[in-house]
Structure formats: C-alpha cells, structure tokens
Design a protein around this motif. Structure first.
Motif, mmCIF file in Angstrom:
data_model
loop_
_atom_site.group_PDB
_atom_site.id
_atom_site.type_symbol
_atom_site.label_atom_id
_atom_site.label_comp_id
_atom_site.label_asym_id
_atom_site.label_seq_id
_atom_site.Cartn_x
_atom_site.Cartn_y
_atom_site.Cartn_z
ATOM 1 N N THR A 25 0.885 -1.134 0.075
ATOM 2 C CA THR A 25 -0.042 0.124 -0.173
ATOM 3 C C THR A 25 0.998 1.174 0.039
ATOM 4 N N TYR A 50 -2.370 3.022 -4.738
ATOM 5 C CA TYR A 50 -2.145 4.232 -4.298
ATOM 6 C C TYR A 50 -3.427 4.985 -4.008
ATOM 7 N N VAL A 51 -3.380 6.129 -3.560
ATOM 8 C CA VAL A 51 -4.793 6.837 -3.455
ATOM 9 C C VAL A 51 -4.658 8.126 -4.394
ATOM 10 N N GLU A 75 -6.024 1.494 -7.211
ATOM 11 C CA GLU A 75 -6.609 2.718 -6.393
ATOM 12 C C GLU A 75 -7.485 2.375 -5.338
ATOM 13 N N ASP A 77 -8.344 3.993 -1.016
ATOM 14 C CA ASP A 77 -8.055 4.675 0.388
ATOM 15 C C ASP A 77 -7.862 3.627 1.440
ATOM 16 N N SER A 79 -7.959 3.780 4.345
ATOM 17 C CA SER A 79 -8.775 4.249 5.533
ATOM 18 C C SER A 79 -10.518 3.885 5.268
ATOM 19 N N GLN A 80 -10.753 3.699 4.083
ATOM 20 C CA GLN A 80 -12.120 3.187 3.745
ATOM 21 C C GLN A 80 -12.291 1.761 3.442
ATOM 22 N N GLN A 83 -13.169 0.282 0.041
ATOM 23 C CA GLN A 83 -12.206 0.207 -0.783
ATOM 24 C C GLN A 83 -11.265 -0.609 -0.749
ATOM 25 N N LYS A 123 -7.268 12.178 10.668
ATOM 26 C CA LYS A 123 -6.576 11.799 9.348
ATOM 27 C C LYS A 123 -5.407 10.710 9.712
ATOM 28 N N VAL A 127 -5.590 6.872 8.619
ATOM 29 C CA VAL A 127 -4.795 6.168 7.517
ATOM 30 C C VAL A 127 -3.623 5.073 8.269
ATOM 31 N N GLY A 131 -5.866 1.916 8.724
ATOM 32 C CA GLY A 131 -5.782 1.488 7.373
ATOM 33 C C GLY A 131 -4.907 0.250 7.470
#
Ligand code: BGC
Length: 279
Positions: A25, A50-51, A75, A77, A79-80, A83, A123, A127, A131
């Motif tokens: 990641t 990647y984000v 692609e 994120d 933290s989601q 995704q 944030k 992440v 994440g």
C-alpha cells in the motif's frame, strides 16, 4: 541509480520470493515504491496500491514488469473499508491470491497540540492505524482461505506493518503520528500472537530517517542534513532501498521463525545517540 532499480547491481536475490503475490500500500512513492520494486526484483507479482498519484503508480508498475513479473496499480484509500475490501477481492480475482502484505501507506499532519485539529488527528489515525488494520484483516481472510502451499512458502502469509522509530521515540509536535505508530506496535504484536498458530507471520519494520517526500525538509539542505545526522550514529540518512531490502528479507522463508518482531532500520537512531558522550 538505486540498488533495487539497477538490473546488474541489485543485492536482492532474484528468485527469493518467486511466484509470491505481494500487495504494497502507498506504493507510488517513497518507501512503498522502493519496496514494491524490491519485491518484484525478488520474483513477486506485485499490486501497487495508491490513493493519489496514478501516473507515479503506473511508472512503478512499468519498472516491476520490466523484471519479468506481473504488476498492476490499484487505487484505494486504505482508511475506507469498502475500498480495501474491493482492492483485496480484486487482487485475489486477478492474481489468484495474496502471499505478502506490506501495510505501508502512511502520512503526517504535524502541529503543536494546541493547534492540532481533530481532523488532523483523525486523518493520521485513520490512514496509519485503521488503514493497516483493514488491510491486515482482509489479507488474513485470504491467507486462511488458501492455507500453506509448501512449494510457495512455509507460512500461509506474511504481514509487514510499516511502523517507525516513533513507535517508541516520543516526538513533540507530532502527537497524532507518534500515537498512530505506537498503536501499530501493539496491533502488530497482538495480530502476531493471534495468527501465529495459523502459520501467518506478522512483523514490523521501523524505519528511521529515510530520504522520502514525507520528511524532505529534514534532509534536503546541507544544514538540515547535518542536524539530522546528529541523531544517526551510522552517520548517513537512509535510502528507501534500505527498507526495501529489509522487507524482502522479512517476507522470505529465510526469516520464517521471525514472528511478532520489529526490525529497526534506522542507522542506530533508537540507540539514544545523545548518550554517546553524555550521561
Ligand atoms: C517520519 C519522518 C522522520 C523519521 C525519523 C519517520 O517515521 O515519517 O518524518 O524523519 O521518522 O524521525
């Protein structure tokens, strides 16, 4: 040219991880990029997550493919949750499985405590810590589904958490970042304890100061670099390839008995360099 990029000068054994499928990641730049390339050099097929920075990710993919292995840029994120699930499902569909996860994606949002916003705090925790949790959870599901394939590796899967020397070194002005990495330490050890009986190895790398975009201001001028070297007994600032080499080794069966460990790759930054002359 760096050692993971050069074809003739690389120190990475070409077949060490032959046939394994690696997800890295945050692999479009810095430590993630070098690690993705290093794993490709060692024979892995690699998913470059990647984000932001699609073009950079595609360039990393091209470099890896030039080594004769498969690679693709995904692609997501980290933290989601949706995704991350979509990313790991897609990897299993397109690459067959996941053998190695390098949970590397991370960022800094620095501020003194009185100026740090809740958004900055969240944030970084989202992440850097959540994440890694999400990626580790989804990769583990796949490791358990597949089990050990002895021709590929002695373990069912390897998770490498990208931590930092700041999992143990307090860092004024960076309470969100240091807290996230302190969390990574305990998450890694707990997962290692939980998953070792299932033949899954969870470990961490703790880089010190490595020349990447995240800390450019700390090394880009000669004055800054001189100050930084005060903190590094080995007297050089690290390169992303220093971490890539450690990741390749840790992921390989050479390190099959290494479980729940943090490997500090920091030129001695965690050795209390101030005490070399004082105390
Ligand atoms: C940070 C860098 C810093 C290094 C050593 C890393 O985890 O991301 O900004 O230079 O630790 O302090």
């Amino acid at each position: 040219m760096s050692s993971t990029e050069g074809t003739s000068r690389s120190v990475i054994p070409a077949n060490l991880l032959k046939g394994q499928k690696a997800l890295v990641t945050g692999a479009n730049s810095g430590i993630g990029k070098a690690t993705a390339i290093g794993l490709g050099r060692a024979g892995c097929d690699v998913v470059v997550n990647y984000v932001a920075g699609r073009e950079d990710a595609e360039q990393v993919v091209d470099k890896i493919k030039a080594m004769g292995v498969r690679a693709a840029a995904y692609e997501a994120d980290v933290s989601q949750e949706d995704q991350v699930v979509a990313m790991t499902d897609r990897m299993v569909e397109e690459f067959g499985t996941i053998d190695i996860l390098v949970a590397n994606a991370g960022l800094q949002r620095d501020a003194p405590i009185t100026e740090m916003t809740l958004a900055q705090w969240r944030k970084v925790l989202d992440v850097n810590l959540t994440g890694q949790f999400l990626c580790a959870r989804e990769a583990t599901k796949e490791f358990l589904r597949r089990g050990v394939v002895p021709e590929v590796s002695r373990s069912a899967g390897k998770i490498i958490c990208m931590s930092s020397v700041h999992q143990i070194i307090p860092w004024a002005g960076h309470v969100n970042y240091a807290s996230s990495k302190g969390g990574v330490l305990m998450m890694m050890q707990t997962l290692a304890q939980e998953l070792a009986p299932k033949k899954i190895r969870v470990n961490a790398l703790a880089p010190g100061a490595i020349k990447t975009p995240i800390n450019r201001q700390a090394w880009e001028t000669p004055e800054a670099e001189r100050d930084l070297l005060q903190l590094i007994p080995y007297n050089r600032v690290g390169e992303p390839e220093d971490i890539a080499h450690a990741a390749v080794g840790l992921a390989s069966d050479l390190m099959d008995y290494v479980v729940g460990a943090t490997l500090y790759v920091d030129g001695g930054m965690t050795l209390f360099p101030g005490f070399a002359t004082g105390g």
